[in-house]
Design an enzyme around this catalytic site. Structure first.
Site, PDB file in Angstrom:
ATOM      1  N   HIS A  92       4.478   1.290  16.301  1.00 39.90           N
ATOM      2  CA  HIS A  92       5.291   0.711  15.220  1.00 39.90           C
ATOM      3  C   HIS A  92       6.644   1.398  15.184  1.00 39.90           C
ATOM      4  CE1 HIS A  92       5.186   3.592  11.706  1.00 39.90           C
ATOM      5  NE2 HIS A  92       3.994   3.937  12.152  1.00 39.90           N
TER       6      HIS A  92
ATOM      7  N   GLU B 258       4.712  -1.926   9.832  1.00 38.69           N
ATOM      8  CA  GLU B 258       3.397  -1.258   9.871  1.00 38.69           C
ATOM      9  C   GLU B 258       3.146  -0.548   8.554  1.00 38.69           C
ATOM     10  OE1 GLU B 258       0.598   2.202  10.610  1.00 38.69           O
ATOM     11  OE2 GLU B 258       2.646   2.181   9.837  1.00 38.69           O
ATOM     12  N   GLU B 259       4.222   0.050   8.028  1.00 39.59           N
ATOM     13  CA  GLU B 259       4.075   0.869   6.820  1.00 39.59           C
ATOM     14  C   GLU B 259       3.753   0.041   5.576  1.00 39.59           C
ATOM     15  OE1 GLU B 259       3.705   3.878   7.074  1.00 39.59           O
ATOM     16  OE2 GLU B 259       4.900   4.703   8.716  1.00 39.59           O
TER      17      GLU B 259
HETATM   18  N1  TRP Z   1      -0.281   4.804  10.636  1.00 44.04           N
HETATM   19  C1  TRP Z   1      -0.140   5.782   9.580  1.00 44.04           C
HETATM   20  C2  TRP Z   1       1.257   5.660   9.066  1.00 44.04           C
HETATM   21  O1  TRP Z   1       2.119   5.194   9.756  1.00 44.04           O
HETATM   22  C3  TRP Z   1      -0.392   7.182  10.056  1.00 44.04           C
HETATM   23  C4  TRP Z   1      -1.807   7.414  10.363  1.00 44.04           C
HETATM   24  C5  TRP Z   1      -2.725   7.891   9.529  1.00 44.04           C
HETATM   25  C6  TRP Z   1      -2.449   7.180  11.585  1.00 44.04           C
HETATM   26  N2  TRP Z   1      -3.939   7.979  10.154  1.00 44.04           N
HETATM   27  C7  TRP Z   1      -3.784   7.533  11.412  1.00 44.04           C
HETATM   28  C8  TRP Z   1      -2.029   6.698  12.801  1.00 44.04           C
HETATM   29  C9  TRP Z   1      -4.698   7.412  12.452  1.00 44.04           C
HETATM   30  C10 TRP Z   1      -2.938   6.587  13.826  1.00 44.04           C
HETATM   31  C11 TRP Z   1      -4.267   6.937  13.645  1.00 44.04           C
HETATM   32  O2  TRP Z   1       1.494   6.039   7.974  1.00 44.04           O
HETATM   33 ZN    ZN Z   2       3.719   6.138   8.325  1.00 40.21          ZN
END
Ligand code: TRP
Ligand code: ZN
Ligand code: CA
EC number: 3.4.24.-
Length: 438
Positions: free
Chosen positions: A125, A171-172
């Protein structure tokens, strides 16, 4: 035609000939035979990955301090990545969607070639949260996937599978961009995915080395890379399904990925294996304004960028590279013109327990003026011959090729030999080097 172009054509021909041999000849051969193996993955230059991070940092600074969905810094990030890929020969597609009243963007980049019915996709992302530049989350994954794609271009990689790369928006806000992409794939297109590899937060400042525990082949590939470094890994458990791989997993596509940790705390046991600070978050700047250029552990980012290349090079090929040690002989051995006895180049193998793997890899580098003259065999320590290449009316020079040999009935330790026989008069050359990987 320049020298470099003609060399490149020769290399392409070598690949095609070896592939034809692999697909048509083995069943008819008395001797065990070989198939083309994955080429050796490159080292991804950390400096290049960090240069992309610097650009993303500047983009945030010039656009209100972030690269969040719906903000100018996001679109500028997409434009930056797209321009690099376009210049490197990718076919790029900008996909738009609407979320929270703002236009979002996914960037899809296809590397021309490979089997259109077997797609290996890698993604990250590209959006940050509004509180900062998002350099670890997720400039790190975005920059490493970008630099790996550029390395595919530099290598002129032509793997068996079709390679695709993706940078996701929003993504967020709840995996919005990747869900949009997957939801808009026709069912027939979804079925063509061999796998999706996700990279979200891979340069955390107090890093752990986490591998997603999803598709076993993808997971094993990343574990093999880390085993080769002698670095322990753990299964990723900090919120399974919290990144874009979940969008793919939900429709039955095999997924995997890497992660170096977010707000969870590093334990004393984890500090034992990885160093760093116990009792402190893997990323103290997670979703904060301090997720800036200084919020990156270079070693973690470097390892994970190389791991991405390792996975794409191996999973993109039909036959993966075995995880064990390599042994090489770089001494030149003259190949006399026909009629003459075969020549051999030995490699002494020791310290490898048990038998050779079913995917024993043999890299051959022979300089010759007409490679069609050459019959090449791998000789196991007990003398068993494995045919790598037959003679053919193949009027190109040099044999620079990788072969996979099912040598699982051979004890690994002992003296292996590359045997080369010239069976037609006039052209000559020498074994430049060869390598065997267990
Ligand atoms: N994707 C989450 C974010 O962008 C971060 C995250 C939390 C994450 N746990 C994860 C990413 C496990 C990959 C795997 O805020
Ligand atoms: Zn994040
Ligand atoms: Ca000859």
């Amino acid at each position: 035609m320049s020298l470099s172009v003609s060399r490149r054509l020769a290399a392409v021909t070598a690949f095609a000939v070896a592939g034809l041999f692999a697909s048509t000849a083995p069943a008819a051969l008395a001797a065990p035979s070989a198939a083309t193996a994955a080429p050796t993955p490159p080292d991804i230059p950390l400096a290049n990955v960090k240069a992309h991070l610097s650009q993303l940092s500047t983009i945030a600074a010039n656009n209100g301090g972030n690269r969040a969905h719906g903000r100018a810094g996001y679109k500028a990030s997409i434009d930056y990545v797209k321009a690099k890929l376009d210049a490197a020969g990718f076919t790029t597609t900008l996909q738009t969607f609407t979320s929270s009243g703002a236009t979002g963007y996914n960037l899809i980049a296809d590397w021309p070639g490979g089997d259109p019915n077997s797609v290996l996709m890698s993604g990250a992302h590209l959006d940050s949260v509004t509180s900062g530049a998002g350099i670890n989350d997720n400039g790190s994954g975005s920059a490493a996937v970008l630099e790996t794609a550029l390395a595919v271009s530099r290598a002129g990689l032509q793997p068996t599978k079709h390679l695709r790369f993706g940078w996701w928006g929003a993504e967020e806000l709840g995996l919005i961009g990747s869900k949009h992409y997957v939801n808009n794939l026709p069912t027939a297109e979804r079925a063509k995915f061999a796998g999706y590899l996700n990279f979200d937060m891979i340069g955390s400042p107090n890093p752990g080395y986490f591998v997603y525990d999803d598709d076993p082949t993808i997971e094993q590939t990343f574990k093999n890379y880390y085993a080769g470094l002698g670095v322990a890994t753990e299964i990723e458990t900090e919120g399974d399904g919290r990144s874009d791989h979940a969008s793919f997993k939900n429709v039955g596509i095999p997924v995997g990925g890497l992660f170096t940790g977010a707000s969870r705390t590093k334990t004393a046991a984890q500090v034992q294996k990885w160093g760093g600070t116990s009792g402190q978050a893997f990323d103290r700047c997670y979703h904060s304004s301090c997720d800036s250029l200084t919020n990156i552990n270079d070693t973690a980012l470097d390892r994970n960028a190389d791991a991405i290349a390792y996975a794409i090079w191996n999973l993109g090929a039909s036959t993966p590279v075995p995880p064990g040690p390599s042994f090489e002989n770089t001494a030149d051995v003259n190949i006399p013109d026909s009629p003459a006895a075969a020549v051999t180049s030995p490699i002494m193998v020791s310290g490898v327990a048990g038998n050779a793997p079913a995917t024993t890899k043999v890299d051959v580098n022979i300089v010759h003026t007409y490679r069609g003259d050459l019959v090449i065999d791998l000789l196991a320590p007990d003398g068993t011959a494995y045919r790598l290449k037959n003679s053919a009316s193949d009027s190109a020079d040099n044999v620079i090729a990788s072969y996979t040999v099912n040598a699982s009935s051979e004890v690994a330790n002992g003296v292996w030999k590359l045997q080369v026989k010239d069976v037609a008069a006039q052209d000559v050359g020498y074994i430049n080097s060869w390598k065997i990987t267990f």
